[in-house]
Write a protein that holds these residues in place. Sequence first.
Motif, PDB file in Angstrom:
ATOM      1  N   GLY A 137      -8.689   9.595   2.349  1.00 34.52           N
ATOM      2  CA  GLY A 137      -7.933   9.784   3.576  1.00 34.52           C
ATOM      3  C   GLY A 137      -8.311  11.088   4.243  1.00 34.52           C
ATOM      4  O   GLY A 137      -9.346  11.694   3.952  1.00 34.52           O
TER       5      GLY A 137
ATOM      6  N   LYS B 289      -3.354   4.172  -2.150  1.00 35.68           N
ATOM      7  CA  LYS B 289      -4.470   4.412  -1.234  1.00 35.68           C
ATOM      8  C   LYS B 289      -5.327   5.564  -1.722  1.00 35.68           C
ATOM      9  O   LYS B 289      -4.828   6.581  -2.174  1.00 35.68           O
ATOM     10  CB  LYS B 289      -3.934   4.703   0.167  1.00 35.68           C
TER      11      LYS B 289
ATOM     12  N   ASN C 277       0.541   5.200   0.410  1.00 37.64           N
ATOM     13  CA  ASN C 277      -0.356   6.262   0.851  1.00 37.64           C
ATOM     14  C   ASN C 277       0.248   7.610   0.474  1.00 37.64           C
ATOM     15  O   ASN C 277       1.258   8.027   1.046  1.00 37.64           O
ATOM     16  CB  ASN C 277      -0.567   6.171   2.367  1.00 37.64           C
TER      17      ASN C 277
ATOM     18  N   THR D  62     -10.266  -2.713  -4.261  1.00 37.19           N
ATOM     19  CA  THR D  62      -9.442  -1.934  -5.184  1.00 37.19           C
ATOM     20  C   THR D  62     -10.050  -1.844  -6.573  1.00 37.19           C
ATOM     21  O   THR D  62     -10.861  -2.671  -6.971  1.00 37.19           O
ATOM     22  CB  THR D  62      -8.046  -2.573  -5.325  1.00 37.19           C
TER      23      THR D  62
ATOM     24  N   GLU E 280      -8.381   0.732  -1.409  1.00 40.56           N
ATOM     25  CA  GLU E 280      -7.922   0.078  -0.180  1.00 40.56           C
ATOM     26  C   GLU E 280      -7.646  -1.382  -0.534  1.00 40.56           C
ATOM     27  O   GLU E 280      -8.287  -1.941  -1.421  1.00 40.56           O
ATOM     28  CB  GLU E 280      -8.994   0.155   0.902  1.00 40.56           C
TER      29      GLU E 280
ATOM     30  N   THR F  23       0.843  -1.191   0.000  1.00 44.12           N
ATOM     31  CA  THR F  23       0.000   0.000   0.000  1.00 44.12           C
ATOM     32  C   THR F  23       0.875   1.237   0.000  1.00 44.12           C
ATOM     33  O   THR F  23       1.786   1.370   0.815  1.00 44.12           O
ATOM     34  CB  THR F  23      -0.927   0.016   1.233  1.00 44.12           C
TER      35      THR F  23
ATOM     36  N   TYR G 240      -6.056   1.109  -7.248  1.00 46.47           N
ATOM     37  CA  TYR G 240      -6.443   2.300  -6.513  1.00 46.47           C
ATOM     38  C   TYR G 240      -7.481   1.909  -5.470  1.00 46.47           C
ATOM     39  O   TYR G 240      -8.373   1.107  -5.746  1.00 46.47           O
ATOM     40  CB  TYR G 240      -7.040   3.343  -7.463  1.00 46.47           C
TER      41      TYR G 240
END
Length: 171
Positions: free
Chosen positions: A132, A129, A20, A163, A159, A18, A157
């Motif tokens: 957020g 990720k 972020n 995805t 979580e 992942t 793209y």
Amino acid sequence: MEIQENFVNKVASSGLITLNLEDYYHRGERVVYDIKDNLFHGLMLREKDFREFIKTNDWSVFTDKNVAVICSADAIVPTWAYMLLANKLKPYANEVVFGSLETLEAVLFTKALTKIDIAAFANERVVVKGCGDIEVPVAAYVEITNLLTPVVKSIMYGEPCSTVPVYKRKD
């Protein structure tokens, strides 16, 4: 008779990495410098007055700030004026760009993303990720896609548990 259930965390064992983009957010303050305040009668920039302002202004108030330089007035502003501003701001500011706060944000993310060791993602399955706490500009998602595509197995793209496929290398 005792029933034993084994739960397997499929996300943890999936081998997904992942990424972020919020981790690349520059925490410095963002400010706009509007050159309209330097215009003569709100219409044009007078070189002599502007050069005097450039020379005498306290530019240290921009220390560690990220500055977007604009002109919100419909006025004649020569290119050299923006260059003079950038020259005076840069020793103090973290970043100086011409354009909106949105432009500034895109530049900050792009610069941060270019420092990533892309080789560390070679042949990996990467999830970039999505949602957020910090608004990440679309430009940052485009940039990370451009950087990762040549080296990764796949880009997704969202979580890890949900995805959207973006890219999959054909082997």
